[in-house]
Design an enzyme around this catalytic site. Structure first.
Site, PDB file in Angstrom:
ATOM      1  N   ASP A 189       0.818  -1.218   0.000  1.00  0.00           N
ATOM      2  CA  ASP A 189       0.000   0.000   0.000  1.00  0.00           C
ATOM      3  C   ASP A 189       0.849   1.265   0.000  1.00  0.00           C
ATOM      4  O   ASP A 189       2.068   1.216   0.180  1.00  0.00           O
ATOM      5  CB  ASP A 189      -0.969  -0.008   1.203  1.00  0.00           C
ATOM      6  CG  ASP A 189      -0.269  -0.348   2.506  1.00  0.00           C
ATOM      7  OD1 ASP A 189       0.972  -0.293   2.554  1.00  0.00           O
ATOM      8  OD2 ASP A 189      -0.961  -0.673   3.484  1.00  0.00           O
ATOM      9  N   GLU A 198      -9.582  -1.632   5.509  1.00  0.00           N
ATOM     10  CA  GLU A 198     -10.094  -1.196   6.800  1.00  0.00           C
ATOM     11  C   GLU A 198     -11.406  -1.914   7.140  1.00  0.00           C
ATOM     12  O   GLU A 198     -12.133  -2.341   6.231  1.00  0.00           O
ATOM     13  CB  GLU A 198     -10.364   0.318   6.756  1.00  0.00           C
ATOM     14  CG  GLU A 198      -9.121   1.170   6.489  1.00  0.00           C
ATOM     15  CD  GLU A 198      -8.281   1.391   7.733  1.00  0.00           C
ATOM     16  OE1 GLU A 198      -8.074   0.456   8.513  1.00  0.00           O
ATOM     17  OE2 GLU A 198      -7.814   2.537   7.900  1.00  0.00           O
ATOM     18  N   HIS A 207      -6.998  -4.212  10.490  1.00  0.00           N
ATOM     19  CA  HIS A 207      -6.789  -4.046   9.043  1.00  0.00           C
ATOM     20  C   HIS A 207      -5.547  -4.793   8.579  1.00  0.00           C
ATOM     21  O   HIS A 207      -4.618  -5.029   9.353  1.00  0.00           O
ATOM     22  CB  HIS A 207      -6.760  -2.565   8.634  1.00  0.00           C
ATOM     23  CG  HIS A 207      -5.524  -1.808   9.010  1.00  0.00           C
ATOM     24  ND1 HIS A 207      -5.481  -0.428   9.034  1.00  0.00           N
ATOM     25  CD2 HIS A 207      -4.279  -2.194   9.381  1.00  0.00           C
ATOM     26  CE1 HIS A 207      -4.273  -0.030   9.383  1.00  0.00           C
ATOM     27  NE2 HIS A 207      -3.534  -1.078   9.603  1.00  0.00           N
ATOM     28  N   ASN A 251      -6.981  -2.133  14.631  1.00  0.00           N
ATOM     29  CA  ASN A 251      -8.388  -2.377  14.269  1.00  0.00           C
ATOM     30  C   ASN A 251      -8.569  -3.614  13.380  1.00  0.00           C
ATOM     31  O   ASN A 251      -9.649  -3.853  12.862  1.00  0.00           O
ATOM     32  CB  ASN A 251      -8.983  -1.135  13.577  1.00  0.00           C
ATOM     33  CG  ASN A 251      -8.327  -0.841  12.224  1.00  0.00           C
ATOM     34  OD1 ASN A 251      -7.446  -1.576  11.778  1.00  0.00           O
ATOM     35  ND2 ASN A 251      -8.760   0.227  11.582  1.00  0.00           N
TER      36      ASN A 251
HETATM   37  P1  PGA Z   1       2.575  -1.417  12.745  1.00  0.00           P
HETATM   38  O1  PGA Z   1       1.409  -1.282  11.691  1.00  0.00           O
HETATM   39  O2  PGA Z   1       3.496  -2.486  12.239  1.00  0.00           O
HETATM   40  O3  PGA Z   1       3.226  -0.057  12.765  1.00  0.00           O
HETATM   41  O4  PGA Z   1       1.975  -1.790  14.046  1.00  0.00           O
HETATM   42  C1  PGA Z   1       0.765  -2.409  11.217  1.00  0.00           C
HETATM   43  C2  PGA Z   1      -0.412  -2.013  10.363  1.00  0.00           C
HETATM   44  O5  PGA Z   1      -1.042  -0.971  10.664  1.00  0.00           O
HETATM   45  O6  PGA Z   1      -0.731  -2.748   9.421  1.00  0.00           O
END
Ligand code: PGA
Length: 249
Positions: A76, A152, A147, A145
């Site tokens: 992404d 999302e 995702h 959350n």
């Molecule tokens: P993080 O993010 O590795 O910074 O915890 C993971 C994500 O949001 O997919």
């Protein structure tokens, strides 16, 4: 380290700490590169894979792994954002991995956050994944959350690479990298669930107690678009590498 086979499709590797988690995931990628030196690696940004990238760069420096024939495809990118913006995921990947290994930068793909026509960019990105013959191993982080990529929580999920709105919760979590919440881009280009599922193997990395709720939902096995990572229960080959802190007591 403890390995649990929880379901036919899912192996869980529980590590003592973040360092061990990083070693385990780097080892799986290293094995894949040895098995197929021209592998297509699906990569993720965020804090969690940073240790993995550090170890891969070290292993490249000492000549244990060779990136010269590797292709990478990232999950992404924010939209809109310039690839030279230090907050962009292109910049992150260049800093954390690409500039530190002998990879051909022209074979590293991140959605273009500066594309004038983001919808066209999404279609072309998906076509590129297909032309590459799919992804051998896809690294995923998991949002607080639930995702994966920027898929999302929602009533329905998108199959293929698409432009999406970030949820207030993701904007709040990611604001730690920006001057303020207002500076966080409100949209992103992300692979969809089916794009991710094209990977022959998926490695989900999760570290720390903020991820316990989302990881627990994945392990419970119910499939629910309000926690997109639970859809991984439908993929035939998933390895979850997590540390103790992220599992419930
Ligand atoms: P993080 O993010 O590795 O910074 O915890 C993971 C994500 O949001 O997919």
């Amino acid at each position: 380290m403890k390995v649990k086979i929880c379901k036919k499709n899912m192996k869980v590797i529980v590590c003592e700490d973040y360092e061990e988690l990083s070693r385990q995931s780097a080892e799986l990628i290293e094995k894949q590169i040895h098995l197929r030196p021209n592998s297509v690696l699906g990569l993720a940004t965020g804090s969690t894979p940073i240790g993995t990238y550090r170890i891969l760069a070290e292993r490249n420096k000492t000549g244990v792994i060779d990136f010269s024939e590797i292709t990478t495809v990232n999950l992404d990118e924010y939209y809109p954002i310039s690839p030279t913006d230090p907050q962009s995921y292109r910049y992150f990947m260049n800093e954390q991995l690409f500039s530190k290994v002998n990879i051909d930068i022209d074979r590293t793909f991140v959605p273009d956050g500066s594309a004038v026509d983001p919808i066209k960019e999404c279609i072309e990105y998906e076509e590129r994944i297909d032309r590459l013959g799919g992804i051998d191993i896809q690294i995923l982080g998991i949002g607080v959350n639930g995702h994966i990529g920027f898929n999302e929580p929602d009533l329905s999920l998108n199959a293929y690479t698409h432009l999406t709105d970030l949820t207030p919760s993701t904007i709040a979590v990611n604001s730690r990298f920006f001057k303020s919440e207002d500076d966080v881009p409100k949209k992103a280009i992300t692979m969809g669930m089916a794009s991710i599922f094209k990977a022959r193997q998926i490695i989900l990395l999760a570290s720390g107690s903020s991820k316990t709720k989302a990881v627990t939902k994945v392990l419970e096995g119910d499939i629910d678009t309000s926690c997109p990572a639970t859809l991984l229960n439908l993929h035939p080959n998933v390895i979850i590498i997590c540390d103790r802190d992220c599992l419930p007591n």
